[in-house]
Design a protein around this motif. Structure first.
Motif, PDB file in Angstrom:
ATOM      1  N   PRO A   1       0.843  -1.194   0.000  1.00 43.43           N
ATOM      2  CA  PRO A   1       0.000   0.000   0.000  1.00 43.43           C
ATOM      3  C   PRO A   1       0.882   1.249   0.000  1.00 43.43           C
ATOM      4  CG  PRO A   1      -0.553  -1.453   1.858  1.00 43.43           C
ATOM      5  CD  PRO A   1       0.612  -2.048   1.172  1.00 43.43           C
TER       6      PRO A   1
ATOM      7  N   PHE B   1       0.780   4.167   1.359  1.00 40.64           N
ATOM      8  CA  PHE B   1       1.093   4.901   2.580  1.00 40.64           C
ATOM      9  C   PHE B   1       1.641   3.999   3.681  1.00 40.64           C
ATOM     10  CE2 PHE B   1      -2.555   7.495   0.855  1.00 40.64           C
ATOM     11  CZ  PHE B   1      -1.705   8.406   0.245  1.00 40.64           C
ATOM     12  N   ALA B   2       1.866   2.744   3.367  1.00 41.79           N
ATOM     13  CA  ALA B   2       2.430   1.849   4.384  1.00 41.79           C
ATOM     14  C   ALA B   2       3.849   2.288   4.692  1.00 41.79           C
ATOM     15  CB  ALA B   2       2.429   0.422   3.881  1.00 41.79           C
TER      16      ALA B   2
ATOM     17  N   LEU C   1       7.522  -2.259   5.958  1.00 44.42           N
ATOM     18  CA  LEU C   1       6.567  -3.208   5.380  1.00 44.42           C
ATOM     19  C   LEU C   1       6.921  -3.473   3.926  1.00 44.42           C
ATOM     20  CD1 LEU C   1       3.350  -4.395   5.896  1.00 44.42           C
ATOM     21  CD2 LEU C   1       3.204  -3.026   3.855  1.00 44.42           C
TER      22      LEU C   1
ATOM     23  N   CYS D   1       2.198   0.045  17.512  1.00 47.32           N
ATOM     24  CA  CYS D   1       2.865   0.281  16.236  1.00 47.32           C
ATOM     25  C   CYS D   1       2.218  -0.600  15.175  1.00 47.32           C
ATOM     26  CB  CYS D   1       4.349  -0.032  16.387  1.00 47.32           C
ATOM     27  SG  CYS D   1       5.219  -0.335  14.859  1.00 47.32           S
ATOM     28  N   ARG D   2       2.354  -0.205  13.917  1.00 45.52           N
ATOM     29  CA  ARG D   2       1.732  -0.940  12.822  1.00 45.52           C
ATOM     30  C   ARG D   2       2.341  -2.309  12.607  1.00 45.52           C
ATOM     31  NH1 ARG D   2       1.883   3.354   7.996  1.00 45.52           N
ATOM     32  NH2 ARG D   2       3.062   4.540   9.500  1.00 45.52           N
ATOM     33  N   PHE D   3       3.560  -2.522  13.154  1.00 50.32           N
ATOM     34  CA  PHE D   3       4.289  -3.746  12.860  1.00 50.32           C
ATOM     35  C   PHE D   3       3.466  -5.003  13.150  1.00 50.32           C
ATOM     36  CE2 PHE D   3       7.116  -7.195  14.228  1.00 50.32           C
ATOM     37  CZ  PHE D   3       7.790  -7.383  13.046  1.00 50.32           C
TER      38      PHE D   3
ATOM     39  N   TRP E   1       0.536  -5.625  12.691  1.00 52.37           N
ATOM     40  CA  TRP E   1      -0.452  -5.923  11.662  1.00 52.37           C
ATOM     41  C   TRP E   1       0.200  -6.278  10.325  1.00 52.37           C
ATOM     42  CZ3 TRP E   1      -4.965  -7.561  12.747  1.00 52.37           C
ATOM     43  CH2 TRP E   1      -5.932  -7.664  11.753  1.00 52.37           C
TER      44      TRP E   1
ATOM     45  N   THR F   1      -1.510  -8.080   6.766  1.00 44.12           N
ATOM     46  CA  THR F   1      -1.480  -7.310   5.520  1.00 44.12           C
ATOM     47  C   THR F   1      -0.688  -8.052   4.447  1.00 44.12           C
ATOM     48  OG1 THR F   1      -1.479  -5.340   6.887  1.00 44.12           O
ATOM     49  CG2 THR F   1      -0.977  -5.032   4.579  1.00 44.12           C
TER      50      THR F   1
ATOM     51  N   LEU G   1       9.687   6.966   6.825  1.00 41.61           N
ATOM     52  CA  LEU G   1       8.705   8.030   6.606  1.00 41.61           C
ATOM     53  C   LEU G   1       7.344   7.617   7.169  1.00 41.61           C
ATOM     54  CD1 LEU G   1       8.255  10.781   5.167  1.00 41.61           C
ATOM     55  CD2 LEU G   1       7.418   9.495   3.231  1.00 41.61           C
ATOM     56  N   GLY G   2       6.743   8.516   7.918  1.00 42.22           N
ATOM     57  CA  GLY G   2       5.400   8.269   8.426  1.00 42.22           C
ATOM     58  C   GLY G   2       5.347   7.333   9.612  1.00 42.22           C
TER      59      GLY G   2
ATOM     60  N   MET H   1       4.761   6.207  13.045  1.00 43.57           N
ATOM     61  CA  MET H   1       3.952   6.875  14.071  1.00 43.57           C
ATOM     62  C   MET H   1       4.719   7.101  15.370  1.00 43.57           C
ATOM     63  SD  MET H   1       0.225   5.190  13.492  1.00 43.57           S
ATOM     64  CE  MET H   1       0.671   3.475  13.742  1.00 43.57           C
TER      65      MET H   1
ATOM     66  N   ILE I   1       7.619   9.737  15.042  1.00 40.01           N
ATOM     67  CA  ILE I   1       7.219  11.138  14.870  1.00 40.01           C
ATOM     68  C   ILE I   1       6.982  11.756  16.240  1.00 40.01           C
ATOM     69  CG2 ILE I   1       5.279  12.588  14.173  1.00 40.01           C
ATOM     70  CD1 ILE I   1       5.159  11.128  11.591  1.00 40.01           C
TER      71      ILE I   1
ATOM     72  N   VAL J   1      15.119  10.558   7.562  1.00 45.13           N
ATOM     73  CA  VAL J   1      13.855   9.875   7.300  1.00 45.13           C
ATOM     74  C   VAL J   1      13.991   9.172   5.954  1.00 45.13           C
ATOM     75  CG1 VAL J   1      11.385  10.160   7.009  1.00 45.13           C
ATOM     76  CG2 VAL J   1      12.620  11.645   8.569  1.00 45.13           C
TER      77      VAL J   1
ATOM     78  N   PRO K   1      -0.162   5.651  18.274  1.00 47.99           N
ATOM     79  CA  PRO K   1       0.875   6.241  19.120  1.00 47.99           C
ATOM     80  C   PRO K   1       0.774   7.758  19.258  1.00 47.99           C
ATOM     81  CG  PRO K   1       1.849   4.646  17.655  1.00 47.99           C
ATOM     82  CD  PRO K   1       0.404   4.761  17.258  1.00 47.99           C
ATOM     83  N   LYS K   2       0.229   8.390  18.226  1.00 45.44           N
ATOM     84  CA  LYS K   2       0.194   9.857  18.282  1.00 45.44           C
ATOM     85  C   LYS K   2      -0.739  10.334  19.379  1.00 45.44           C
ATOM     86  CE  LYS K   2       1.139   9.675  13.447  1.00 45.44           C
ATOM     87  NZ  LYS K   2       0.486   9.508  12.157  1.00 45.44           N
TER      88      LYS K   2
ATOM     89  N   TYR L   1      -6.056  -4.678  16.399  1.00 47.15           N
ATOM     90  CA  TYR L   1      -5.785  -4.096  17.709  1.00 47.15           C
ATOM     91  C   TYR L   1      -5.822  -2.573  17.729  1.00 47.15           C
ATOM     92  CZ  TYR L   1      -1.096  -3.909  15.684  1.00 47.15           C
ATOM     93  OH  TYR L   1      -0.041  -3.695  14.850  1.00 47.15           O
ATOM     94  N   PHE L   2      -6.267  -1.962  16.650  1.00 44.17           N
ATOM     95  CA  PHE L   2      -6.376  -0.505  16.642  1.00 44.17           C
ATOM     96  C   PHE L   2      -7.788  -0.107  17.038  1.00 44.17           C
ATOM     97  CE2 PHE L   2      -3.397  -1.481  13.121  1.00 44.17           C
ATOM     98  CZ  PHE L   2      -2.268  -0.867  13.627  1.00 44.17           C
TER      99      PHE L   2
ATOM    100  N   GLU M   1      -1.165   9.902   5.704  1.00 40.39           N
ATOM    101  CA  GLU M   1      -0.266   9.552   6.801  1.00 40.39           C
ATOM    102  C   GLU M   1      -0.980   8.885   7.979  1.00 40.39           C
ATOM    103  OE1 GLU M   1       2.725   9.341   6.547  1.00 40.39           O
ATOM    104  OE2 GLU M   1       3.613  10.949   5.382  1.00 40.39           O
TER     105      GLU M   1
ATOM    106  N   SER N   1      -3.714   2.928   6.721  1.00 42.38           N
ATOM    107  CA  SER N   1      -2.933   2.576   5.535  1.00 42.38           C
ATOM    108  C   SER N   1      -2.857   1.054   5.378  1.00 42.38           C
ATOM    109  CB  SER N   1      -1.532   3.180   5.622  1.00 42.38           C
ATOM    110  OG  SER N   1      -0.762   2.529   6.619  1.00 42.38           O
ATOM    111  N   LEU N   2      -2.863   0.338   6.493  1.00 44.12           N
ATOM    112  CA  LEU N   2      -2.818  -1.128   6.392  1.00 44.12           C
ATOM    113  C   LEU N   2      -4.215  -1.740   6.369  1.00 44.12           C
ATOM    114  CD1 LEU N   2       0.152  -2.200   8.686  1.00 44.12           C
ATOM    115  CD2 LEU N   2       0.159  -1.453   6.327  1.00 44.12           C
TER     116      LEU N   2
ATOM    117  N   GLU O   1      -6.214  -2.429   3.184  1.00 43.95           N
ATOM    118  CA  GLU O   1      -5.986  -3.637   2.399  1.00 43.95           C
ATOM    119  C   GLU O   1      -7.106  -4.666   2.590  1.00 43.95           C
ATOM    120  OE1 GLU O   1      -3.408  -4.641   0.103  1.00 43.95           O
ATOM    121  OE2 GLU O   1      -3.363  -2.458   0.119  1.00 43.95           O
TER     122      GLU O   1
END
Lengths: 352, 310, 312
Positions: A46, A48-49, A53, A80-82, A84, A88, A302-303, A305, A308, A326, B95-96, B223-224, B253, B258-259, B262
């Motif tokens: 994706p 914006f991923a 990833l 964190c997105r990790f 998931w 994905t 980049l991006g 979370m 940042i 970055v 996290p933000k 988990y979000f 962003e 973003s995930l 999918e």
């Protein structure tokens, strides 16, 4: 024999190989990360991923082309997105028509995570053998991290630039091919001797830089454009005590006291660990500042979370120069080189 | 510590989870006898301040949030910017949100004291967080509990999204609350579509059972926070055909979306319910969004007409 | 005399300075995609009979220039710009440099750079942003500044990137805005992008020196002053600051060295051949560039593994 692969993450393929072989799988190491990996990953991930990833997807695609049937990745339950990634990646691979299965190693306490372990056979295989291979894996990790540490110390002084990197590559190969626990135990001195054999030029002033940031980006040198090695060659001692695989493993179960200390120091500025390495990035930067280091290099995709959050706060609370790097698949190496050089110049000028 | 002088003014930024909890927050603080000051609905000048103070790589709604806090900072005695860690069992906010109060403190100087109480349902029920809020404001736990009962009633009885009725198109909108209900951020999409006589369906029109049924197909639970709600809603739209089509609004962003997108994209590949994603950020031109929405609606209309002709 | 060469993405600047860091001869040329020719032409223009005591190169093409001239020092453009700015304005606190495809901010204290930032992901805060729009509007970039100053109410042009800005600009044209208002709007937009993308979070304190090619544009300078609410100083040699910095660095480094390694101005008449190929020995597929003159290979670069590097 079923073929298993894992993503490149610094030396993870070398480390986990004995464990999978013990479990009765054929281990397929993903091809060494290259531009091709990143291109393949970025093409199908994706938009914006986050960058890791994309890199992991690239690894999985290339590994499955080499015949891997099971692709194993760690899980996690946020923030964190990790955590998931696995889900994905499975969707993306399925839509690419790749039959390989993604196995997510999550906490076995979760009911939905258990069958992964049983399919991989971790429940069924002999405990004694598993512990043995686990110890070999750990030993390999410790040896490699020792070699990396020595390389970081020697790089700024080497006469023939690039020699420690070459030695490091040699050591990776030796460690990868050695599967006897006893011989691995004896290898420590051998590694030390290899690095002592490098010609050093000790009479020049050293600048000291602390490296912080997102774990995967810091470790995967192809993604961070060899930042650590380049800084070393520019005459900087790079302290990477904030990040490392061993640290990550021990930090996660609360056994890492340096990590705990970093957390404590960062607490006045960030009162809740916002996932990833966020609180450690802040904490270690403050530790580096207290130790009188000249600067901090902060690496993130980049991006990202958590990073940042860390970056926003570090700008306020850390009083030594910070270089934020970055990265994503569009990052140009020339720009990174210029920044690294200028940053080292700046630190040297400040010292004068 | 925060001290009284006459009636204390509590500032609530009209951003972030305000859009999820405002009935509760409003009643709660007013019940306790405080004056509540809201920042105005998001506008361009407010956003400009947000862009100035927030990290340039942070997501759009966070930039908006910074702008609201900046507007309020000299007008109130204390700012209600809690640290949202987890809203549902086994879920996490992004996290933000966890770092929001700290980021604000690091980025904007001269802030009034922040009520940065942790809201983390994994560790303690919300009532204990509210008691802590009360403690910081020097209000007894008993008073807090009483106010909270009333506040929860007004939260529950709030009508989120009224259906138009009539036989216009039924359009679903999937988005996080601070995108869908912030009219500036979402380019007033709901209002614009309603004006055209359409029925708008959001996650708030669905009962939780429907959503839970849809996400049961996922092996690993999402988990979000808002993740299951949004994905479940989208899957329901795709599976049930309850809507003629739906829009998925995400901010540039946004990490989780973003995930998670999918999953929705994957299901949409084999569904004939029209669906489109609109990515919103500070550079989004309203004209551009409207063009896309218009084209999307034309497509639906065209599709339903050919269906009727058959 | 010391020679400085700054090879940027858009232009090549060469300068000869004397002991007192006064510009003796200089040249500013567009690379037009042929950096080697441009470097040679630049050297030809600043050629002189006085002996050159040292050569410094900088800019994104510093390695190339270093090979051609056999430079004494190769330095990144951030350091070079900082050093030059601190020479002309000794108490400078902020250097704003907007170039063709790069832009940077350098924070100095007591004449020493203490912090810097460069544009990361996009070029919206750089000169190429204006170049694109100038081309579209059919207005020579040199006239941009003057036109922008004539505007009374600049149009608001939004856009993170040049492409989006262009569509917004087209929209504003369709609404009937005058050309000068649109140009002034573009200037404001570039400055906003610069401040958000590059200078975010940096303490911008006076005195501010504004240099780089874009600094010649009056409209940008005015927009910058308005946005910052501070006076912005543009040095006389704004375009040459990188090259001057490189020359100053050469002067500094030659203190401990006796003889320059400069190839001499004869290189203007030498033929240089570049050859590039893709090394397919590993999946990195590096692009290797080989530079040679009279059949002798002067340098190769581009390989990740170091296999093609010449041993010195």
């Amino acid at each position: 024999m079923i073929k298993v692969s894992v993503p490149n993450m610094n030396v993870v393929p070398i480390v986990v190989k004995p464990v999978f072989e013990e479990l009765g799988y054929e281990f397929i190491a993903p091809p060494k990360m290259s531009r091709k990996t990143i291109e393949e990953g970025a093409k199908y991930a994706p938009e914006f991923a986050c960058f890791p990833l994309k890199a992991v997807l690239g690894d999985f695609i290339l590994a499955s082309r080499k015949g891997a049937e099971y692709l194993v990745i760690f899980g996690g339950t946020g923030p964190c997105r990790f955590g998931w990634y696995g889900s994905t990646l499975q969707i993306i691979l399925k839509n690419l028509g790749i039959p390989a299965k993604v196995f997510v190693l999550d906490f076995p306490t979760e009911k939905w995570a258990r069958d992964t372990f049983s399919i991989l056979g971790i429940n069924g295989s002999s405990v004694k053998k598993l512990i043995h291979s686990g110890l070999i894996a750990l030993k390999k990790l410790r040896l490699i991290e020792l070699a990396q540490e020595l390389a970081r110390k020697i790089r700024p002084f080497e006469v023939k630039i690039g020699e420690s990197d070459k030695t490091l590559q040699k050591i990776y190969k030796i460690v990868d091919n050695e599967n006897s626990f006893i011989r691995l135990m004896k290898m420590k001195n051998e590694i030390k001797l290899m690095f002592e054999g490098i010609n050093k030029n000790s009479n020049h002033e050293l600048i000291r830089i602390g490296l912080v940031g997102e774990l995967y980006m810091c470790l995967q040198e192809e993604l961070n454009m060899w930042t650590e090695s380049k800084l070393g060659k520019l005459g900087a001692f790079v302290d990477r005590s904030a990040i490392g695989l061993w640290k990550y493993v021990t930090g996660d179960i609360g056994l890492n006291f340096a990590h705990r200390r970093a957390k404590r120091i960062a607490y006045p500025w960030l009162k809740w660990h916002a996932g990833g390495e966020s609180i450690y990035s802040i904490g270690y930067s403050l530790i580096f500042e207290r130790k009188g280091y000249d600067g901090v290099v902060h690496i993130s995709p980049l991006g990202c979370m958590p990073e940042i959050v860390a970056q926003t706060i570090m700008e306020k609370c850390v009083n030594i120069p910070i270089l934020n790097l970055v990265f994503d698949e569009h990052t140009g190496e020339t720009g990174v080189n210029t920044r690294l050089e200028a940053f080292c110049d700046l630190l040297k000028l400040r010292k004068e | 510590m925060v001290y009284y002088h006459s009636i204390m003014k509590i500032g609530i930024p009209r951003a972030g989870l305000y859009y999820q909890f405002f009935p509760l927050w409003d009643t709660f603080f007013k019940e306790l006898g405080f004056e509540v000051v809201y920042s105005p609905p998001t506008n361009a000048s407010l956003l400009k301040k947000g862009l100035e103070y927030a990290h340039s790589d942070i997501c759009f709604p966070m930039k908006v949030n910074f702008g609201h806090v900046y507007w309020l900072k000299d007008k109130v005695d204390v700012l209600f910017v809690p640290r949202f860690i987890s809203l549902e069992e086994k879920k996490y906010m992004c996290p933000k949100f966890m770092g929001l109060p700290d980021m604000l403190k690091a980025s904007i100087s001269n802030l009034p004291p922040l009520l940065d109480v942790n809201f983390n349902i994994r560790k303690k029920p919300f009532i204990r967080s509210w008691i802590e809020v009360g403690k910081r404001l020097r209000v007894s736990a008993n008073k807090v509990k009483k106010a909270l009962v009333k506040a929860e009633i007004s939260q529950k009885s709030y009508q989120w999204n009224n259906l138009n009725g009539g036989d216009g198109l039924k359009i679903g909108i999937v988005a996080r609350p601070y995108i869908i209900y912030d009219k500036y951020v979402s380019a007033e999409l709901i209002d614009r579509l309603k004006e055209k006589g359409m029925n708008i369906l959001t996650a708030d029109n669905l009962i939780p059972e429907i959503i839970n049924k849809e996400i049961a197909i996922l092996k690993k639970p999402i988990y979000f926070d808002f993740g299951e709600k949004n994905v479940g809603t989208a899957l329901h739209f795709l599976n049930s055909g309850e809507v003629d089509g739906f829009l998925y609004l995400i901010s540039f962003e946004c990490g989780p979306d973003s995930l998670l997108k999918e999953i929705i994209d994957d299901r949409a590949r084999t569904s004939d319910i029209p669906y489109t994603t609109l990515v919103l950020d500070e550079h989004t031109e309203i004209a551009g969004i409207l063009t896309r929405v218009e084209a999307f609606l034309d497509m639906i209309e065209y599709k339903s007409k050919t269906k009727f002709n058959l | 005399m010391w020679l400085g060469v700054d090879v940027g993405s858009v232009s090549v600047d060469t300068v000869l300075i004397n002991d007192k860091i006064e510009v003796f001869k200089s040249a500013y040329l567009l690379t037009a995609g042929m950096p080697i020719e441009a470097i040679k032409e630049g050297l030809r223009k600043s050629r002189d009979s006085v002996p050159v005591l040292g050569v410094g190169t900088t800019g994104s093409g510093r390695e190339l220039a270093a090979v051609l001239t056999n430079a004494d020092i190769v330095k990144n453009e951030i350091t070079a710009h900082a050093i030059a700015a601190a020479h002309f304005v000794p108490d400078v606190r902020t250097v704003i440099e907007i170039g063709g495809q790069d832009s940077k901010i350098i924070i100095l204290k007591d004449g020493i750079p203490v912090d810097f930032a460069m544009n990361t992901v996009c070029a919206a805060g750089t000169g190429s942003f204006l170049d694109h729009q100038a081309q579209r509007l059919g207005i020579p970039i040199e006239k941009f500044g003057q036109l922008a100053l004539q505007s009374k109410s600049p149009a608001r042009i939004a856009g993170r990137c040049t492409v989006f800005a262009e569509s917004d600009m087209i929209h504003k044209q369709q609404l009937g805005y005058g050309i000068e208002d649109i140009i002034a709007g573009l200037c404001k937009s570039l400055v906003r992008n610069y401040l958000v993308n590059v200078a975010k979070g940096k303490p911008i304190l006076p005195p501010i020196v504004f240099q780089g090619g874009v600094a010649s544009n009056e409209g940008i300078r005015k927009a910058l002053e308005e946005e910052l609410g501070m006076k912005v100083f543009v040095p006389t040699y704004n375009k040459l600051m990188g090259a001057i910095g490189a020359a100053m660095l050469a002067k500094k480094v030659m203190k401990d060295k006796r003889k320059t390694s400069f190839r001499g101005f004869d290189i203007c008449d030498m033929e240089f051949n570049t050859q590039s190929f893709i090394c397919e020995d590993c999946p990195n597929t590096c692009e290797i560039v080989k530079i040679s003159s009279n059949g002798k290979v002067l340098a190769t670069w581009g390989s990740r593994c170091g296999k093609w590097d010449l041993s010195k």
